[in-house]
Design a protein around this motif. Structure first.
Motif, PDB file in Angstrom:
ATOM      1  N   PHE A 298       0.806  -1.217   0.000  1.00 48.00           N
ATOM      2  CA  PHE A 298       0.000   0.000   0.000  1.00 48.00           C
ATOM      3  C   PHE A 298       0.842   1.272   0.000  1.00 48.00           C
ATOM      4  CE2 PHE A 298      -2.061  -3.369   2.539  1.00 48.00           C
ATOM      5  CZ  PHE A 298      -3.027  -3.713   1.607  1.00 48.00           C
ATOM      6  N   SER A 299       0.349   2.256  -0.733  1.00 50.16           N
ATOM      7  CA  SER A 299       0.924   3.604  -0.718  1.00 50.16           C
ATOM      8  C   SER A 299       0.026   4.498   0.123  1.00 50.16           C
ATOM      9  CB  SER A 299       1.033   4.155  -2.142  1.00 50.16           C
ATOM     10  OG  SER A 299       1.850   3.324  -2.946  1.00 50.16           O
ATOM     11  N   SER A 300       0.594   5.536   0.682  1.00 53.02           N
ATOM     12  CA  SER A 300      -0.145   6.386   1.599  1.00 53.02           C
ATOM     13  C   SER A 300      -1.139   7.284   0.867  1.00 53.02           C
ATOM     14  CB  SER A 300       0.814   7.253   2.415  1.00 53.02           C
ATOM     15  OG  SER A 300       0.099   8.201   3.166  1.00 53.02           O
ATOM     16  N   THR A 301      -2.419   7.099   1.173  1.00 55.49           N
ATOM     17  CA  THR A 301      -3.450   7.983   0.619  1.00 55.49           C
ATOM     18  C   THR A 301      -3.244   9.406   1.115  1.00 55.49           C
ATOM     19  OG1 THR A 301      -5.031   6.156   0.557  1.00 55.49           O
ATOM     20  CG2 THR A 301      -5.936   8.381   0.462  1.00 55.49           C
ATOM     21  N   ILE A 302      -2.927   9.544   2.392  1.00 52.86           N
ATOM     22  CA  ILE A 302      -2.753  10.871   2.979  1.00 52.86           C
ATOM     23  C   ILE A 302      -1.605  11.620   2.314  1.00 52.86           C
ATOM     24  CG2 ILE A 302      -2.157  12.126   5.077  1.00 52.86           C
ATOM     25  CD1 ILE A 302      -3.478   9.951   6.654  1.00 52.86           C
TER      26      ILE A 302
ATOM     27  N   VAL B  40       6.908   7.751  -8.007  1.00 53.31           N
ATOM     28  CA  VAL B  40       7.648   8.410  -6.928  1.00 53.31           C
ATOM     29  C   VAL B  40       6.681   8.948  -5.876  1.00 53.31           C
ATOM     30  CG1 VAL B  40       9.118  10.384  -6.358  1.00 53.31           C
ATOM     31  CG2 VAL B  40       9.628   8.990  -8.370  1.00 53.31           C
ATOM     32  N   ARG B  41       5.587   9.550  -6.325  1.00 57.88           N
ATOM     33  CA  ARG B  41       4.603  10.097  -5.398  1.00 57.88           C
ATOM     34  C   ARG B  41       3.945   8.998  -4.561  1.00 57.88           C
ATOM     35  NH1 ARG B  41       2.945  15.371  -5.997  1.00 57.88           N
ATOM     36  NH2 ARG B  41       3.699  16.511  -7.827  1.00 57.88           N
ATOM     37  N   MET B  42       3.937   7.763  -5.073  1.00 59.45           N
ATOM     38  CA  MET B  42       3.320   6.640  -4.354  1.00 59.45           C
ATOM     39  C   MET B  42       4.384   5.674  -3.834  1.00 59.45           C
ATOM     40  SD  MET B  42       0.145   5.950  -6.978  1.00 59.45           S
ATOM     41  CE  MET B  42      -0.544   4.664  -5.943  1.00 59.45           C
TER      42      MET B  42
END
Length: 389
Positions: A125-129, A327-329
């Motif tokens: 998982f990547s951070s939604t926040i 990169v953002r995720m």
């Protein structure tokens, strides 16, 4: 300390954040890193000024709910269905790869098979926040990159909820068929209720009193938190409930006004959230899990951009855009923290494995936010050239 620990803690968070944010801006550093470091400094394992980080973390979850509520307000149901359908392949392939990488690293460091499974799941998982907080509003709602990030994160969040439910079922042992059926039906029941209530009651009330701004503000907050609580009663997460509340209200012509008016409230609680991450981390345990945590964090931030770049090569117009999405995720998610804590409480994994997931998450939060703020457009960029609201 004053007689009211909540007031004193809020004072510490925002006064300290103001001071540290000033230093961070002069040093051209990321504000989110400053909030996390402030939590570590004031937490029970350093200066000990905040002695109950769990309470602060519970309060901070309101910020997560508002974040997902605002996201839902910008995603009408028809658009949401199209996004999720397109992102399914990307999410399933990437999740499988990330899970296998995490399991492999956990196996190398001698963790049990159950711990390998949970560590591998945490890496999915990547951070939604963090992903949405650092994405400019224009990119979030009006660009292809924002659509892809939203859809993948939503599918990951649904997968995380499935894992949390599976852990709860495992922890209960043999449960009645009726209770299991209720868990499986909880999501469609919640969506149907929210849709019908919004269409036949809520939107009519909003149209009737849309000139009274205070009423719209209170109604929006009540709707968000009400559906979040209903989701919790049905066995789902409050965050998913808040998102559903936003999506079902997205068809209202006043949805954009609500989204803008709630942003300051969202940011207030999100600052508390990042502070609580630092305050809740147990520094004495870090030495035991530092090496595997560094390996997992490094692989997460290296592999995720490359895998997403490969999977998204035909979905975006430029290869560098696909890399930017990765990169953002590239960090691990707040859902991974929930999985680690629940699995520990249920006895599925040991303390060391749980702290490994927590340490990896915290390290990737700090490193990822720092890198993204320095390299890509964000609302909190220290460079005027990169700052985009």
């Amino acid at each position: 300390m004053t007689e009211d620990p909540i007031v004193f803690t809020i004072f510490l968070i925002f006064s300290g954040a103001a001071v540290l944010a000033t230093v961070a801006l002069y040093a051209r550093q990321a504000l989110l890193v400053a909030y996390i470091l402030l939590g570590i400094l004031f937490g029970p394992w350093a200066l000990g000024l905040v002695t109950d980080p769990d309470l602060i973390q519970e309060i901070s979850h309101i910020g997560i709910m508002f974040l997902l509520f605002l996201l839902g307000l910008n995603l009408p149901p028809k658009k949401l269905v199209g996004l999720l359908g397109e992102a399914t392949r990307i999410t399933l392939i990437s999740s499988t790869i990330f899970a296998l990488v995490g399991m492999g690293i956990a196996a190398l460091f001698g963790y049990t098979f159950a711990e390998q499974l949970l560590i591998g799941a945490a890496l999915i998982f990547s951070s939604t926040i963090l992903s949405l907080k650092l994405l400019p509003t224009t990119a979030l709602h009006h660009q292809r990159m924002g659509e892809i990030i939203i859809s993948v994160l939503l599918l990951q969040d649904l997968l995380a909820i499935g894992i949390l439910l599976a852990l709860e079922v495992h922890g209960k042992g043999d449960i009645p068929a009726s209770e299991l059926a209720m868990l499986l039906l909880a999501l469609p029941i919640l969506v149907l209720f929210a849709y019908l209530f919004t269409r036949y009651i809520l939107i009519k009330l909003i149209r009737r009193f849309d000139k009274i701004q205070e009423y719209i503000f209170l109604t929006a907050i009540g709707w968000c938190l009400g559906i979040a609580e209903l989701a919790a009663l049905l066995g789902l997460s409050q965050e998913i409930g808040a998102f559903i509340a936003g999506v079902t209200l997205a068809t209202s012509p006043i949805a954009l006004y609500i989204a803008e008016s709630l942003k300051p409230l969202r940011d207030f609680f999100l600052i508390i959230f990042f502070f609580s991450l630092g305050a809740g981390f147990q520094l004495p345990i870090l030495e035991q899990v530092l090496i595997p945590a560094l390996v997992l964090a490094t692989l997460s931030m290296l592999f995720k951009p490359l895998i997403f770049k490969w999977l998204l090569k035909d979905s975006v117009d430029k290869p560098e855009r696909a890399l930017e999405i990765g990169v953002r995720m590239g960090q691990v998610s707040e859902f991974s923290l929930l999985i680690a804590l629940l699995a520990l409480n249920l006895g599925v994994i040991g303390h060391e494995a749980s702290y490994l997931i927590q340490a990896t998450t915290l390290l990737t939060f700090i490193a990822s936010s720092y890198y993204v703020v320095q390299r890509y457009p964000t609302p909190i960029a220290v460079s005027d050239k990169l700052r985009r609201d």
